[in-house]
Design a protein around this motif. Structure first.
Motif, PDB file in Angstrom:
ATOM      1  N   VAL A 325      -8.518   4.165 -25.903  1.00 38.26           N
ATOM      2  CA  VAL A 325      -9.391   4.006 -24.739  1.00 38.26           C
ATOM      3  C   VAL A 325     -10.805   4.550 -24.946  1.00 38.26           C
ATOM      4  CG1 VAL A 325      -9.733   4.721 -22.342  1.00 38.26           C
ATOM      5  CG2 VAL A 325      -7.541   3.791 -23.064  1.00 38.26           C
ATOM      6  N   PRO A 326     -11.000   5.794 -25.437  1.00 39.25           N
ATOM      7  CA  PRO A 326     -12.379   6.306 -25.536  1.00 39.25           C
ATOM      8  C   PRO A 326     -13.325   5.440 -26.367  1.00 39.25           C
ATOM      9  CG  PRO A 326     -10.807   8.106 -25.713  1.00 39.25           C
ATOM     10  CD  PRO A 326     -10.002   6.846 -25.762  1.00 39.25           C
ATOM     11  N   PRO A 327     -12.967   5.037 -27.610  1.00 40.83           N
ATOM     12  CA  PRO A 327     -13.915   4.179 -28.346  1.00 40.83           C
ATOM     13  C   PRO A 327     -14.025   2.772 -27.772  1.00 40.83           C
ATOM     14  CG  PRO A 327     -11.888   4.464 -29.600  1.00 40.83           C
ATOM     15  CD  PRO A 327     -11.802   5.405 -28.448  1.00 40.83           C
ATOM     16  N   THR A 328     -12.959   2.299 -27.108  1.00 40.80           N
ATOM     17  CA  THR A 328     -13.024   0.975 -26.492  1.00 40.80           C
ATOM     18  C   THR A 328     -13.996   0.964 -25.320  1.00 40.80           C
ATOM     19  OG1 THR A 328     -10.743   0.496 -27.177  1.00 40.80           O
ATOM     20  CG2 THR A 328     -11.651  -0.845 -25.405  1.00 40.80           C
ATOM     21  N   LEU A 382     -20.700   2.513 -13.964  1.00 43.74           N
ATOM     22  CA  LEU A 382     -19.471   2.113 -13.263  1.00 43.74           C
ATOM     23  C   LEU A 382     -18.339   1.866 -14.267  1.00 43.74           C
ATOM     24  CD1 LEU A 382     -20.901  -0.316 -10.540  1.00 43.74           C
ATOM     25  CD2 LEU A 382     -19.992   2.006 -10.212  1.00 43.74           C
ATOM     26  N   ILE A 383     -18.658   1.205 -15.378  1.00 42.20           N
ATOM     27  CA  ILE A 383     -17.632   0.991 -16.405  1.00 42.20           C
ATOM     28  C   ILE A 383     -17.149   2.330 -16.961  1.00 42.20           C
ATOM     29  CG2 ILE A 383     -17.217   0.057 -18.712  1.00 42.20           C
ATOM     30  CD1 ILE A 383     -19.139  -2.208 -18.034  1.00 42.20           C
ATOM     31  N   SER A 384     -18.075   3.243 -17.218  1.00 40.25           N
ATOM     32  CA  SER A 384     -17.707   4.558 -17.757  1.00 40.25           C
ATOM     33  C   SER A 384     -16.841   5.336 -16.769  1.00 40.25           C
ATOM     34  CB  SER A 384     -18.963   5.361 -18.098  1.00 40.25           C
ATOM     35  OG  SER A 384     -19.707   4.725 -19.106  1.00 40.25           O
ATOM     36  N   LEU A 385     -17.204   5.303 -15.489  1.00 37.51           N
ATOM     37  CA  LEU A 385     -16.416   6.012 -14.478  1.00 37.51           C
ATOM     38  C   LEU A 385     -14.994   5.473 -14.410  1.00 37.51           C
ATOM     39  CD1 LEU A 385     -19.014   6.387 -11.565  1.00 37.51           C
ATOM     40  CD2 LEU A 385     -18.044   8.218 -12.963  1.00 37.51           C
ATOM     41  N   PHE A 386     -14.865   4.143 -14.418  1.00 33.43           N
ATOM     42  CA  PHE A 386     -13.528   3.554 -14.349  1.00 33.43           C
ATOM     43  C   PHE A 386     -12.711   3.892 -15.591  1.00 33.43           C
ATOM     44  CE2 PHE A 386     -10.678   0.057 -15.485  1.00 33.43           C
ATOM     45  CZ  PHE A 386      -9.830   0.068 -14.382  1.00 33.43           C
ATOM     46  N   MET A 387     -13.312   3.760 -16.767  1.00 32.34           N
ATOM     47  CA  MET A 387     -12.573   4.031 -17.993  1.00 32.34           C
ATOM     48  C   MET A 387     -12.245   5.510 -18.144  1.00 32.34           C
ATOM     49  SD  MET A 387     -12.006   1.106 -19.252  1.00 32.34           S
ATOM     50  CE  MET A 387     -11.344   1.574 -20.848  1.00 32.34           C
TER      51      MET A 387
END
Length: 399
Positions: A325-328, A382-387
């Protein structure tokens, strides 16, 4: 002679010798310097604009644009050349940017997971083909891939009158892919309501099945039951209401297709390039995540009689996600920002129609660039918060 013994306290450290105080003061100084720098840039920009006779502001968003930034059959915001403003141009570009980014993220994730698993296949041919795709795609610039997909693939398709057809309802040519669109009639609202209820039932079912398995060890066929719910319940709603929907099917009239909707070749070329380019990086993340899980987990699962497919889904992938998940997340952010390369092939995204055409017409470069930067910053956050939320949800919790 009596000696007076009194209580003595240790000397108090000075303000600057206290490590906590120094840390606070350092942060105050850094923030102050940053605010001063931003103020200098803003003030200098306003002064220069005033010297050039340019009035800063966002009033230009209410001015009539006077141009058509997209094709009539790929008009997701009902843009009208005679009445729509530059604010509508901004909205159109924003919608198209979100559309290509969302579709690209979904498809790149699917491609990445499939290729990442195939990369570890015991079949040498499959593993070799997956490796060739990954290494070949990752080491070719994305812009070049976009141009290859657009000029080398989609523009080499037959012309409109000789379109490739699928079931005589979907037509593909060198300009666009056209396909039917549903036209709802009275009573159609029961279909989306039933679909939402079916999705809610699937969520409740999944939670119940997990609690049941934790308590009894018995598995429940959640997947096929969910497929049945999502399929049967909306279908029953359509049957009860008498199928209140018709289809607008495209048909060739003269030199163009009328009816349906048309997704331009630029959209498909950009989507293909973003999908396969980002999918190659995600595939490597998946491979690394799976290899990070101890092989003893697989051996233990086989010893319990679990099948390879079930072992991968239930044991290996859930543990590998903590590495994947983190690098993705970074790849999702890269895909969103890389979508701005759409300007090379004319896809009407935010950079193309707003930062390009609107900027040239209005001359409000500072405001337009600032709005564009704010959009990409907001989407990325927003993408960072969700991931990050998802990453915490799947993280190991110590007991």
């Amino acid at each position: 002679m009596a000696v007076e013994i009194g209580s003595s306290s240790a000397p108090k450290a000075s303000f600057w010798r206290d490590q906590r105080n120094r840390a606070i003061m350092t942060q105050v100084v850094v923030i102050s310097l940053f605010v001063a720098f931003v103020w200098f840039i803003v003030d200098n920009t306003i002064e220069n604009l005033a010297r050039l006779g340019i009035e800063p502001g966002f009033e230009f968003l209410g001015e009539i644009a006077g141009f058509m930034p997209t094709s009539p059959n790929f008009n997701l915001t009902n843009f009208d050349m005679n009445s729509s403003t530059h604010g509508d141009v901004f909205l159109l570009g924003l919608v198209n940017t979100i559309l290509i980014s969302f579709c690209g993220i979904v498809l790149a994730t699917v491609v990445g997971f499939i290729v990442g698993v195939l990369r570890l296949s015991s079949n040498m041919l499959i593993s070799f083909v997956a490796a060739i795709y990954i290494e070949g795609t990752r080491n070719v610039p994305l812009l070049l891939q976009i141009l290859i997909w657009y000029f080398g693939v989609f523009l080499s398709l037959p012309n409109v009158r000789s379109s490739l057809d699928i079931g005589e309802v979907i037509f593909l040519n060198d300009r666009y892919l056209t396909f039917p669109v549903p036209v709802p009639e009275p009573g159609f609202m029961l279909f989306p309501i039933s679909l939402i209820l079916a999705i809610g039932a699937v969520v409740v079912l999944a939670k119940w099945a997990k609690k049941r398995q934790d308590a009894t060890g018995e598995q429940f066929p959640v997947f096929w039951t969910s497929v049945g719910l999502v399929t049967v319940l909306p279908l029953l709603a359509l049957i009860v209401t008498g199928f209140p929907v018709t289809w607008d099917i495209p048909s060739l009239q003269g030199f163009n297709f009328q009816g349906g909707t048309q997704a331009p070749a630029a959209f498909w070329a950009l989507l293909a390039a973003l999908t396969f380019y980002t999918g190659a990086f995600i595939a490597e993340n998946v491979r690394a995540g799976i290899q990070a899980v101890s092989h003893g987990q697989t051996e233990a699962a086989f010893a319990l009689g679990l099948r390879p497919g079930l072992t991968m889904r239930k044991i290996i992938i859930p543990q590998a996600l903590r590495v994947i998940v983190p690098p993705t997340t970074s790849q999702y952010l890269n895909l969103t920002k890389n979508s701005s390369l759409a300007i090379a092939i004319g896809y009407p995204d935010l950079v193309n129609v707003f930062t390009g055409i609107s900027l040239n017409q209005t001359g409000n470069a500072v405001e337009i660039i600032a709005l564009t930067m704010l959009v990409y910053l907001t989407i990325s956050l927003l993408i960072s918060l969700f991931m990050n939320w998802y990453n915490k949800r799947i993280a190991l919790v110590e007991r």
